[in-house]
Write a protein that holds these residues in place. Structure first.
Motif, PDB file in Angstrom:
ATOM      1  N   LEU A  39     -20.165 -43.599 -37.797  1.00  0.00           N
ATOM      2  CA  LEU A  39     -20.659 -42.588 -36.856  1.00  0.00           C
ATOM      3  C   LEU A  39     -19.639 -42.285 -35.763  1.00  0.00           C
ATOM      4  O   LEU A  39     -19.819 -41.367 -34.983  1.00  0.00           O
ATOM      5  CB  LEU A  39     -21.976 -43.045 -36.226  1.00  0.00           C
ATOM      6  CG  LEU A  39     -23.202 -42.974 -37.133  1.00  0.00           C
ATOM      7  CD1 LEU A  39     -24.443 -43.442 -36.396  1.00  0.00           C
ATOM      8  CD2 LEU A  39     -23.423 -41.574 -37.661  1.00  0.00           C
ATOM      9  N   LEU A  97     -23.782 -49.128 -38.663  1.00  0.00           N
ATOM     10  CA  LEU A  97     -24.204 -47.805 -38.209  1.00  0.00           C
ATOM     11  C   LEU A  97     -24.367 -47.781 -36.693  1.00  0.00           C
ATOM     12  O   LEU A  97     -23.849 -46.909 -35.998  1.00  0.00           O
ATOM     13  CB  LEU A  97     -25.529 -47.480 -38.898  1.00  0.00           C
ATOM     14  CG  LEU A  97     -25.915 -46.040 -39.078  1.00  0.00           C
ATOM     15  CD1 LEU A  97     -25.016 -45.411 -40.111  1.00  0.00           C
ATOM     16  CD2 LEU A  97     -27.362 -45.950 -39.506  1.00  0.00           C
ATOM     17  N   VAL A  98     -25.115 -48.768 -36.193  1.00  0.00           N
ATOM     18  CA  VAL A  98     -25.359 -48.820 -34.754  1.00  0.00           C
ATOM     19  C   VAL A  98     -24.083 -49.158 -34.005  1.00  0.00           C
ATOM     20  O   VAL A  98     -23.789 -48.587 -32.958  1.00  0.00           O
ATOM     21  CB  VAL A  98     -26.447 -49.857 -34.438  1.00  0.00           C
ATOM     22  CG1 VAL A  98     -26.768 -49.834 -32.966  1.00  0.00           C
ATOM     23  CG2 VAL A  98     -27.679 -49.583 -35.254  1.00  0.00           C
ATOM     24  N   ALA A  99     -23.313 -50.090 -34.567  1.00  0.00           N
ATOM     25  CA  ALA A  99     -22.091 -50.497 -33.877  1.00  0.00           C
ATOM     26  C   ALA A  99     -21.124 -49.323 -33.765  1.00  0.00           C
ATOM     27  O   ALA A  99     -20.558 -49.074 -32.700  1.00  0.00           O
ATOM     28  CB  ALA A  99     -21.432 -51.653 -34.621  1.00  0.00           C
ATOM     29  N   TRP A 101     -21.911 -46.255 -33.803  1.00  0.00           N
ATOM     30  CA  TRP A 101     -22.529 -45.325 -32.843  1.00  0.00           C
ATOM     31  C   TRP A 101     -22.192 -45.753 -31.412  1.00  0.00           C
ATOM     32  O   TRP A 101     -21.824 -44.935 -30.570  1.00  0.00           O
ATOM     33  CB  TRP A 101     -24.035 -45.325 -33.078  1.00  0.00           C
ATOM     34  CG  TRP A 101     -24.865 -44.682 -32.027  1.00  0.00           C
ATOM     35  CD1 TRP A 101     -25.635 -45.295 -31.105  1.00  0.00           C
ATOM     36  CD2 TRP A 101     -25.014 -43.284 -31.808  1.00  0.00           C
ATOM     37  NE1 TRP A 101     -26.261 -44.375 -30.325  1.00  0.00           N
ATOM     38  CE2 TRP A 101     -25.901 -43.130 -30.723  1.00  0.00           C
ATOM     39  CE3 TRP A 101     -24.485 -42.147 -32.401  1.00  0.00           C
ATOM     40  CZ2 TRP A 101     -26.272 -41.890 -30.229  1.00  0.00           C
ATOM     41  CZ3 TRP A 101     -24.853 -40.903 -31.911  1.00  0.00           C
ATOM     42  CH2 TRP A 101     -25.737 -40.786 -30.844  1.00  0.00           C
ATOM     43  N   GLY A 102     -22.282 -47.059 -31.160  1.00  0.00           N
ATOM     44  CA  GLY A 102     -21.912 -47.576 -29.849  1.00  0.00           C
ATOM     45  C   GLY A 102     -20.456 -47.278 -29.533  1.00  0.00           C
ATOM     46  O   GLY A 102     -20.122 -46.828 -28.433  1.00  0.00           O
ATOM     47  N   VAL A 103     -19.589 -47.491 -30.539  1.00  0.00           N
ATOM     48  CA  VAL A 103     -18.162 -47.206 -30.346  1.00  0.00           C
ATOM     49  C   VAL A 103     -17.977 -45.732 -29.999  1.00  0.00           C
ATOM     50  O   VAL A 103     -17.198 -45.376 -29.103  1.00  0.00           O
ATOM     51  CB  VAL A 103     -17.376 -47.573 -31.620  1.00  0.00           C
ATOM     52  CG1 VAL A 103     -15.942 -47.065 -31.519  1.00  0.00           C
ATOM     53  CG2 VAL A 103     -17.380 -49.075 -31.822  1.00  0.00           C
ATOM     54  N   LEU A 105     -20.038 -43.678 -28.513  1.00  0.00           N
ATOM     55  CA  LEU A 105     -20.448 -43.421 -27.124  1.00  0.00           C
ATOM     56  C   LEU A 105     -19.372 -43.883 -26.153  1.00  0.00           C
ATOM     57  O   LEU A 105     -19.020 -43.186 -25.198  1.00  0.00           O
ATOM     58  CB  LEU A 105     -21.754 -44.161 -26.806  1.00  0.00           C
ATOM     59  CG  LEU A 105     -23.050 -43.602 -27.363  1.00  0.00           C
ATOM     60  CD1 LEU A 105     -24.226 -44.460 -26.922  1.00  0.00           C
ATOM     61  CD2 LEU A 105     -23.261 -42.178 -26.886  1.00  0.00           C
TER      62      LEU A 105
ATOM     63  N   GLY B 318     -23.287 -47.661 -24.790  1.00  0.00           N
ATOM     64  CA  GLY B 318     -22.444 -47.935 -25.949  1.00  0.00           C
ATOM     65  C   GLY B 318     -22.044 -49.393 -26.012  1.00  0.00           C
ATOM     66  O   GLY B 318     -22.116 -50.029 -27.066  1.00  0.00           O
ATOM     67  N   LEU B 322     -23.068 -52.078 -28.899  1.00  0.00           N
ATOM     68  CA  LEU B 322     -22.017 -52.740 -29.666  1.00  0.00           C
ATOM     69  C   LEU B 322     -22.159 -54.256 -29.573  1.00  0.00           C
ATOM     70  O   LEU B 322     -22.163 -54.967 -30.584  1.00  0.00           O
ATOM     71  CB  LEU B 322     -20.654 -52.280 -29.139  1.00  0.00           C
ATOM     72  CG  LEU B 322     -19.438 -52.755 -29.890  1.00  0.00           C
ATOM     73  CD1 LEU B 322     -19.490 -52.230 -31.313  1.00  0.00           C
ATOM     74  CD2 LEU B 322     -18.173 -52.268 -29.210  1.00  0.00           C
TER      75      LEU B 322
END
Lengths: 299, 356, 511
Positions: A39, A97-99, A101-103, A105, B318, B322
């Motif tokens: 993502l 997927l979430v990680a 996405w965090g990256v 952001l 974020g 993470l």
């Protein structure tokens, strides 16, 4: 229909293929080999564009060198990302997927905070040529040539090198590949790096023709996803090429005759229809045909 | 195969969900009572804001059911959310003077989401589309809807007396109304409505996943072919689960427009499409409770960050996501709960409930 | 960060107890393992992250401060505009709190015929030179005196002896965040005024909340026009102030064949309707029209259609970061057609973001641009740069936010209270201020500003010159439809479809 119009249509077609290919290839290679939906793909493209723009304006390097730096820089960043983040999720891909996405952001908002809401873009050589009443941009054609060249190189690596064989082995059956002595971890690391480098290159190549803002990656992401869906993950290279060619073939005449809105809707509906009939995408369809043929050969 | 003569509360306390046994249910009752008592201490704004966090829970739980229990990921929940919001706006706007018009609108809205999901489900599940394609296809579908709805400004885009409104959105959507009480966004009634929707959805889904049907659904997740061989109509059941998830997203959509009296096409964009997936993954998709907690917590966190973090909000969000995923890859609530349960093997509820 | 210098205090009032996620903590209370330790660390760092960040809420002075709610996007899609507007408001608040005000006040019924400050001499050399470059020359005697300094001492720090306190959470370009933050400002922070929103969608998302709570609301943005709402005041330019003037100029200088390229949503469609309706009146013709979805960023087919149509000039209503790619792409394809617009350049400073000559031959009617050469604007630019040295450009909307903030302070001083109904009456009293761009006047009937409009032209080197100016254009369109908010309060947005005048010229299908 004049000849000029046909030439113009052809140019639009090439332009559209180049855009879809460059936007999707990195995402697709990562999806196909590592099986992770990244993502942060749009933000990697953004990074590429920022590195090019910043090195050009602040270090005054020649543009091709800036673009090379983007490719390498984002590729290295992708490898770091794989090593320290993605690697932890190979047992459970949803976390990736979430990680990612965090990256994404962190990257987009970090860019906004560090570099402000926009940067001045890099200049574009004014190569134009005209035919009939139409004039065309030489740089856009160059993009098309580069996109095709990248696909050819990727295809060669994939099918004609030991690395390619190992990568394909990892894709088909990672456990078996490991048993046969392939270091799948390295393959994943490398693939993620290459996919990221392609994203960086895309950003660098499009930097002169787009607005340089922290969320600029978004303009690539939705078409990239659509191209990936239509292409399928079974063979990223064949998939990306055929899918970009097919989608452009549908969208270009529609945009050209009925307007951009129709082109856009046509693109999306084409994706739906393709998936209905080829559930594993175009490359999955080719793979099925090949397996069927192989099965016949055995029996 | 499981015995069918279980009492409903035994089913409710079944093994397909975290948190069983007396301690859990005491805590659960305590939390529920706390929620019901909150209006006696909270300000009107606090209630309205908390209701805003909670109204997304049905959508999140629907995705937990779809993804965690039946193994189908979806990026389309926000589209079903928005479809319900729009349909509710259209029906209720046209039935302004009719008593019970908004209830009819709510039913119609949820039915619309469910119907579209059923049609889509028919194509993909009977087509046996699989893997990553379904979520991405749903994403494409919502992008089509977004692109289409964005250009519906002007009088020609009108259903009855309601303007679709284009990108500026549909405005002045009436809040839900039962009898003479209006469930506006900043009212105690709305708070209770949302809290009860949240709790009922949770308990209802808990019953569902622990029922015989729920066990078959998880069977499909673990091995489609095996379940098919056992004689279940796998495709039909997948469609059913998909429709339930879409209807729950629709319920959230109706609650949302009732809260804000407004909806616009950006609710179907790329960002809203990923949010339910994030909530579900962060909590842990294999547990409804985890998703409930993470949905509310992440909504709260996003809101607090917007207020206090200003432009740092996305950055902090974020980093939190993470870090959470790095240390708790299966979801933070699920990982912690498992960890805690493992340290107490003498737990009574484990003994009481024989594994199926 | 310099942006924070405006008397913010690090607040530490975040309560962990009210954390709805505290249920999570129950799960870890009896564990000391590495995992739960990590978990504690994370919760703790999250808590510090949330509470320790600069908390945009200033400490109250002895007198209760006037609470000023501001919702501008500092992240997400519209950050590029929102940050600029946030800065504009901060600058105005700082000036007001330090005892400054823009000259102005109640000027009677308004209008240049009655209240024009006739310039004692022709406009500055600078302007004269530029005005001479073409177009309708501004009459010397209707130009305001541009040499005056209009930032004057107000005689008190703050307003009514009270400081203005900025409360500005970040709505992140997200409509539902706008709604929840609007409710928070109204119900929790109990603000006295709210200024909010960039996109029309953001405005429409929160306008019902403002109406329900009878909250005084300022929308400081150029937009498609038509909002008639008792509680809403709009300080940005609107179609009648921008589209007609730029069309007039373009038709006179380049020809009657117009091609419209518009974003496929409310703003683009409604602005295109204006162009369509006005073209026959100005004896011109719209020969082509294309609407581009907001997500489109590649323009090869649009460019070829334009080349095929061969218009005399292009009317540009494209918006957003994807659409601004049109300019370098068209330039790269060798399109050299003059362009007119009501937003680009002035709002998103494309001429500074893209390398020359992508925006050459571009013309825009703007209520403000950083390049306005008048001495009073130079001083304004100086003040702004002093406070925000990193600001890439001071755009039209940042100026609107600045003016609106000063206008509000003036209205409160006039009303003698912050009571919303009274302040609204003060704003409806025929009040105006000397803005950095020129004299602006709040029209009581429509709650929109009359604007000092300039036509900016961009050359091959991306230098801006102002070729024509209109010192006083009134917001006349909704008045045409009978809107008079003083006498008949209402809350809706009119669209051209409701005006039979627009139907008279409606084209039969889409281009």
């Amino acid at each position: 229909m004049s000849l000029g119009y046909l030439v113009s249509l052809l140019y639009q077609y090439a332009d559209s293929i180049a855009f879809l290919l460059l936007a999707a290839l990195g995402l697709m290679i990562i999806l196909g080999v590592v099986n992770v939906i990244n993502l942060a793909h749009g933000e990697l493209i953004m990074m590429g564009a920022y590195i090019t723009t910043l090195t050009y304006h602040r270090a005054h390097l020649p543009l091709p060198l800036c673009m090379a730096l983007s490719t390498i820089g984002v590729g290295l960043f992708g490898m770091l990302l794989e090593r320290f983040v993605i690697r932890r999720f190979y047992d459970d891909k949803l976390g990736a997927l979430v990680a990612t996405w965090g990256v994404s952001l962190i990257l987009s908002q970090g860019t906004l905070l560090v570099f402000g809401p926009s940067l001045e873009s890099v200049p574009l050589a004014a190569w134009t040529f005209s035919y009939g009443r139409y004039s065309f941009g030489g740089y856009r054609l160059l993009l098309f040539v580069i996109a095709i060249a990248i696909v050819l190189i990727a295809w060669w690596v994939f099918y004609h090198t030991r690395l390619g064989v190992r990568t394909r082995a990892t894709m088909q059956n990672a456990d078996m590949a490991r048993a046969l002595g392939v270091n799948t971890r390295d393959i994943y690391l490398l693939t993620f790096g290459v996919g990221s480098a392609l994203a960086g290159l895309t950003g660098a190549l499009y930097a002169p023709t787009t607005t340089i803002v922290p969320l600029m990656g978004n303009q690539f992401v939705d078409v990239a996803f659509i191209t990936v869906v239509v292409g399928g993950g079974a063979n990223p290279i064949v998939g990306a090429l055929t899918s970009a060619a097919l989608l452009s073939l549908i969208a270009t005449p529609l945009s050209s005759t009925l307007g951009t809105f129709s082109g856009r809707i046509g693109l999306l509906i084409a994706a739906l229809v393709v998936i209905r009939f080829l559930p594993r995408g175009i490359s999955g369809y080719f793979q099925d045909i090949r397996y069927r043929r192989m099965a016949r050969g055995v029996s | 195969m499981e015995r069918e003569d279980k009492r409903w509360w035994q089913v409710l306390n079944g093994p397909q969900e975290l948190g069983r046994g007396r301690v859990f249910w005491c805590l659960f009752t305590f939390a529920a009572l706390g929620l019901l008592a909150y209006p006696f201490v909270g300000s009107v704004f606090a209630l309205s804001n908390f209701a805003n966090f909670c109204l997304y829970v049905p959508m999140g739980l629907g995705l937990a059911l779809l993804w965690g229990y039946s193994g189908v990921l979806s990026f389309g929940q926000s589209a079903f959310f928005a479809i319900a919001g729009y349909v509710y706006g259209i029906i209720s706007g046209n039935l302004l003077d009719m008593p019970g018009g908004t209830l009819l609108a709510a039913a119609g809205a949820i039915a619309a989401s469910a119907a579209i999901a059923a049609a889509f489900g028919y194509f993909v599940f009977y087509g046996q589309v699989s893997g990553w394609i379904i979520p991405l296809l749903l994403l494409v579908l919502s992008l089509i809807l977004e692109t289409f709805m964005a250009q519906t400004a002007g009088y020609q885009w009108r259903v009855g007396s309601v303007l679709l409104g284009g990108y500026n959105g549909m405005t002045n959507i009436p809040s839900l109304q039962i009898g003479s009480s209006i469930f506006g966004g900043a009212s105690i009634g709305f708070y209770y409505l949302v809290v009860s929707a949240m709790l009922i959805t949770y308990l209802g889904l808990r019953l569902l996943v622990n029922s015989h049907y729920g066990h078959v659904v998880t069977g499909i997740r673990d091995d489609v072919e095996r379940t098919r061989m056992l004689g279940y109509n796998v495709n039909l059941m997948q469609i059913q689960v998909f429709v339930v998830a879409a209807a729950l997203a629709g319920l959230s959509g109706v609650l949302y427009v009732s809260w804000g009296n407004y909806i616009n096409p950006s609710s179907m964009g790329l960002l809203p499409a990923t949010l339910p997936v994030i909530w579900t993954a962060v909590g842990g998709r294999s547990s409804l409770l985890a998703v409930l907690l993470s949905t509310v917590t992440l909504r709260w966190l996003a809101d607090s960050l917007a207020v206090k973090g200003g432009e740092y909000a996305f950055l902090i969000m974020g980093i939190l996501l993470l870090v959470t995923m790095l240390f708790f890859p299966a979801g933070i609530v699920v990982t912690l709960a498992r960890h805690w349960l493992q340290r107490k093997p003498e737990r009574r509820d484990l003994k009481k409930n024989r594994a199926p | 960060m310099n942006a924070k210098q405006c008397d913010y205090e690090a607040g530490s009032t975040g309560q962990l107890n009210s954390n709805p996620g505290s249920e999570v903590e129950h799960l870890e209370t009896d564990g000391e393992s590495r995992r739960s330790f990590l978990k504690k660390m994370i919760v703790a760092s999250a808590a510090t992250a949330v509470t320790g960040f600069p908390y945009t809420r200033a400490q109250a002075a002895e007198n209760p401060s006037i609470k000023f709610g501001l919702l501008e996007d500092r992240s997400g899609n519209f950050a590029i505009f929102g940050i600029n507007k946030w800065h504009g408001t901060q600058l105005a608040l700082k000036e007001i709190n330090e005892g400054w005000t823009l000259e102005g006040g109640v000027q009677g019924p308004g209008g240049p015929g009655v209240f024009a400050k006739v310039a004692p001499k022709p406009p500055t050399e600078n302007i004269k030179e530029i005005v001479n470059r073409g177009g309708d020359e501004t009459k010397d005697d209707t130009v305001w005196n541009e040499e005056d300094e209009y930032l004057v001492k107000s005689g008190e720090n703050g307003v009514l002896g009270r400081q203005l306190e900025l409360i500005s959470p970040d709505p992140e370009s997200d409509n539902s965040q706008f709604q929840s933050l609007a409710r928070r400002l109204i119900l929790e922070d109990k603000v006295d005024v709210i200024m909010a929103g960039f996109a029309s969608a953001e405005r429409e998302a929160i306008r019902p909340i403002m109406d329900q709570n009878k909250m005084l609301y300022f929308y400081n943005n150029q937009y498609e026009g038509g909002v008639a709402d008792k509680y809403t005041f709009c300080t940005g330019a609107i179609p009648e102030q921008q589209i007609v003037p730029v069309m007039q100029y373009m038709i006179k200088n380049f020809g009657p064949k117009i091609y419209t390229l518009a974003a496929d949503y409310n703003f683009g469609q409604l602005s295109a309707a204006w162009t369509r309706a006005m073209a026959p009146i100005l004896s011109a013709e719209v020969i082509g029209e294309e609407f581009i979805p907001l997500s489109v960023s590649q323009f090869a087919s649009s460019i070829s259609r334009i080349q095929e149509a061969k218009p005399d000039w292009l009317m540009m209503y494209i918006t957003g970061q994807n659409h601004s790619n049109y300019y370098p792409q068209a330039d790269a394809a060798g399109v050299k057609i003059p362009m007119g617009s009501s937003i680009n350049i002035a709002q998103g400073y494309e001429h500074r973001r893209f390398k020359a000559p992508a925006l050459a031959r571009f013309h825009v009617t703007a209520s403000y641009m950083e390049e306005i050469p008048t001495p009073r604007n130079r001083k304004f630019v100086e003040r702004w740069r002093k406070m925000f040295p990193d600001e890439p450009y001071m755009a039209m909307e940042g100026h609107s936010a600045y003016v609106a903030t000063h206008l509000y302070a003036k209205a409160v001083r006039l009303a003698g209270t912050t009571d919303k109904e009274t302040v609204i009456k003060a704003l409806e009293s025929g009040i105006g201020v000397e803005a950095p761009s020129g004299w602006v006047f709040m029209d009581p009937a429509t709650h929109h500003l009359s604007q000092y409009i300039r036509l900016a032209s961009c050359n091959e080197q991306h230098d801006i010159s102002f070729v024509t100016e209109w010192p006083y254009i009134e917001p006349w369109w909704t008045r045409r439809l009978g809107v008079n908010l003083v006498r008949h309060p209402e809350s809706k947005q009119y669209i051209p479809d409701e005006d039979p005048f627009f139907k008279m010229f409606k084209k039969k299908g889409k281009g």
